[in-house]
Design an enzyme around this catalytic site. Sequence first.
Site, PDB file in Angstrom:
ATOM      1  N   ALA A  87      17.051 -36.688 -54.386  1.00 29.48           N
ATOM      2  CA  ALA A  87      17.522 -37.607 -55.299  1.00 29.48           C
ATOM      3  C   ALA A  87      17.797 -36.558 -56.723  1.00 29.48           C
ATOM      4  CB  ALA A  87      16.349 -38.490 -55.920  1.00 29.48           C
ATOM      5  N   HIS A  88      17.588 -35.360 -56.630  1.00 31.88           N
ATOM      6  CA  HIS A  88      17.837 -34.498 -57.790  1.00 31.88           C
ATOM      7  C   HIS A  88      18.716 -33.286 -57.262  1.00 31.88           C
ATOM      8  CE1 HIS A  88      15.104 -36.972 -60.097  1.00 31.88           C
ATOM      9  NE2 HIS A  88      14.310 -36.603 -59.213  1.00 31.88           N
TER      10      HIS A  88
END
Length: 153
Positions: A87-88
Amino acid sequence: DRGAGSVTIDANGEAVHAYPLDDELDREHFHQGLVAVGRIHERAGADTIYPLIPDLPPWRRGEDFEAFLTALAAVPIGLGGYYCGSAHQMGSARMGTDPAESVADTRGELHDTPGVWIGDTSAFPTASGTNPMLTCMALARRTARRLLESTRP
């Protein structure tokens, strides 16, 4: 992580992403993290832990917890096993003074495309190893201020 991924362009001009997670230490850390999260949930009083793995049933309090953790650590990463995603995206568009080693300058503006700015975790020098929410918020605010400063007469 120590491994690397790639993005290439296929015959149709579409991006093809690959992140094989083939570094042995990265795979070991992945599984250690899953076991640690399982232990945290159990010690916090969870009655049931759902591994979100096809064909691996949830653990329920009273069942053999160590056997459950062993089963977690044995599941392969990837198709048919653990989904591996992120997600990052950290460090994929680093900031720096040298365009040969960075995508954006130290303010967050792209070296080769003036007016395009980066203010997220892609500007990190590498993966932080922890949830980057606060750091990302601070970087976004800093980059926004630099952008505003650059547009003022």
